[in-house]
Design an enzyme around this catalytic site. Structure first.
Site, PDB file in Angstrom:
ATOM      1  N   ASP A   1       0.760  -1.230  -0.037  1.00  0.00           N
ATOM      2  CA  ASP A   1      -0.069   0.051  -0.081  1.00  0.00           C
ATOM      3  C   ASP A   1       0.882   1.275  -0.108  1.00  0.00           C
ATOM      4  O   ASP A   1       1.164   1.957   1.245  1.00  0.00           O
ATOM      5  CB  ASP A   1      -0.944   0.128   1.365  1.00  0.00           C
ATOM      6  CG  ASP A   1      -1.817   1.030   1.114  1.00  0.00           C
ATOM      7  OD1 ASP A   1      -1.916   1.822   0.206  1.00  0.00           O
ATOM      8  OD2 ASP A   1      -2.619   1.064   2.294  1.00  0.00           O
ATOM      9  N   ALA A   2       1.204   1.610  -1.181  1.00  0.00           N
ATOM     10  CA  ALA A   2       2.353   2.831  -1.084  1.00  0.00           C
ATOM     11  C   ALA A   2       1.710   4.123  -2.005  1.00  0.00           C
ATOM     12  O   ALA A   2       2.421   4.953  -1.975  1.00  0.00           O
ATOM     13  CB  ALA A   2       3.401   2.216  -2.473  1.00  0.00           C
ATOM     14  N   LYS A   3       0.634   3.693  -2.511  1.00  0.00           N
ATOM     15  CA  LYS A   3      -0.048   4.975  -3.240  1.00  0.00           C
ATOM     16  C   LYS A   3       0.940   5.852  -3.977  1.00  0.00           C
ATOM     17  O   LYS A   3       0.887   6.995  -4.086  1.00  0.00           O
ATOM     18  CB  LYS A   3      -0.751   6.070  -2.155  1.00  0.00           C
ATOM     19  CG  LYS A   3      -1.906   5.177  -1.075  1.00  0.00           C
ATOM     20  CD  LYS A   3      -2.425   5.978  -0.319  1.00  0.00           C
ATOM     21  CE  LYS A   3      -3.395   5.249   0.357  1.00  0.00           C
ATOM     22  NZ  LYS A   3      -2.776   4.105   1.506  1.00  0.00           N
ATOM     23  N   ARG A   4       1.598   5.186  -4.730  1.00  0.00           N
ATOM     24  CA  ARG A   4       2.406   5.786  -5.852  1.00  0.00           C
ATOM     25  C   ARG A   4       1.706   6.359  -7.004  1.00  0.00           C
ATOM     26  O   ARG A   4       0.399   6.119  -7.335  1.00  0.00           O
ATOM     27  CB  ARG A   4       3.668   4.731  -6.455  1.00  0.00           C
ATOM     28  CG  ARG A   4       4.519   4.674  -4.964  1.00  0.00           C
ATOM     29  CD  ARG A   4       5.080   5.415  -4.394  1.00  0.00           C
ATOM     30  NE  ARG A   4       6.498   5.027  -3.614  1.00  0.00           N
ATOM     31  CZ  ARG A   4       6.277   4.953  -2.316  1.00  0.00           C
ATOM     32  NH1 ARG A   4       5.259   4.877  -1.642  1.00  0.00           N
ATOM     33  NH2 ARG A   4       7.541   4.449  -1.718  1.00  0.00           N
TER      34      ARG A   4
END
Length: 271
Positions: free
Chosen positions: A91-94
């Site tokens: 869950d890095a939301k890149r």
């Protein structure tokens, strides 16, 4: 993990539970702080306690990156420790210009070997495509989130009468397929899920917000479940911080089992 393997795990475990390893050094039980790697020690115990009930684990990378290189090591060790039959989400939301997104994709898919990564769609197709080009990996696109600020942009009405999140759902289907593209939809937006299913009837949804944030497992399941289940419901704090004492793993297992049993009932209704 491909789509059929994920569906198979859901059927086998009678579960669509995703355990969120949002492991905060300031919230884990105090007796673990003497360990060589407290975060990894905590994660190990949580994984051992919950793996029979969960089909997926989501690691919020912010909690690891905040600790610098040691945190990144804890993240990598945790991913390596996870069972081979679970769906691993970074869950890095890149999401950035194409060549930068390519490097993010390499970091999370090749280096860390996660199955999926969360991606922000704001910069458009060329910022998302590099993630979708990796075979047998998944991009999980932010669609309708559960935070208050979702009203600022996601719910804006466009000139064509659609909400911005609806435009994201429709447009992004041209970029990927049901086999490599999922969407984040917050559980606190359960009333919108029926509408979302009209736009994306078969894509998997990653649904955070059940439990501590007040989302209803039953409501989300009724509105969003497909013939293949089509849901991964994430629970973080309700499970991993069920206790801050030495029984934290046992309490986490109890919470995970309770959710799995509720999910089994919902799956039985749609089968």
């Amino acid at each position: 993990m491909n789509r059929q393997e994920l569906i198979s795990q859901i059927k086998t475990k009678k579960s669509y539970l995703c355990v969120g390893l949002d492991s905060d050094i300031q919230k884990i039980p105090a007796h673990l702080l003497n360990a060589q790697d407290p975060i990894f020690e905590f994660n190990q115990r949580i994984i051992d306690a919950t793996e029979k009930y969960a089909v997926s684990y989501k690691l919020n990378t912010a909690f690891y990156e905040a600790l610098g290189t040691k945190g990144w090591e804890s993240l990598q060790k945790t991913i390596e420790y996870l069972p081979k039959d679970v769906f691993i989400i970074a869950d890095a939301k890149r999401g950035d210009i194409g060549n930068t997104s390519s490097q993010y994709a390499k970091a999370f898919f090749e280096n860390l070997n996660s199955d999926a990564v969360t991606v922000a769609p704001y910069m458009g197709e060329d910022s998302v495509k590099p993630f979708l080009e990796i075979e047998n990996k998944w991009t999980i696109l932010l669609a309708l989130t559960s935070n208050i600020g979702a009203q600022d942009f996601e719910m804006l009405e466009l000139k064509n009468g659609k909400k911005l999140y609806e435009e994201v759902l429709e447009k992004s289907q041209q970029w990927g397929t049901e086999d490599n593209l999922m969407y984040v939809v917050g559980a606190t937006k359960a009333e919108y899920i029926a509408n979302i299913r009209k736009i994306i009837p078969n894509h998997f949804l990653l649904v955070p917000g059940v439990g501590a944030q007040g989302g209803s497992l039953e409501e989300v399941s009724k509105a969003g479940m497909t013939k293949d289940c089509g849901l991964l419901i994430n629970s973080s704090r309700q499970i991993i911080y069920a206790s801050k004492d030495r029984d934290f793993a046992e309490m986490a297992a109890q919470k995970a089992k309770q959710m799995q049993q509720e999910m089994a009932l919902q799956l039985a209704v749609t089968s």
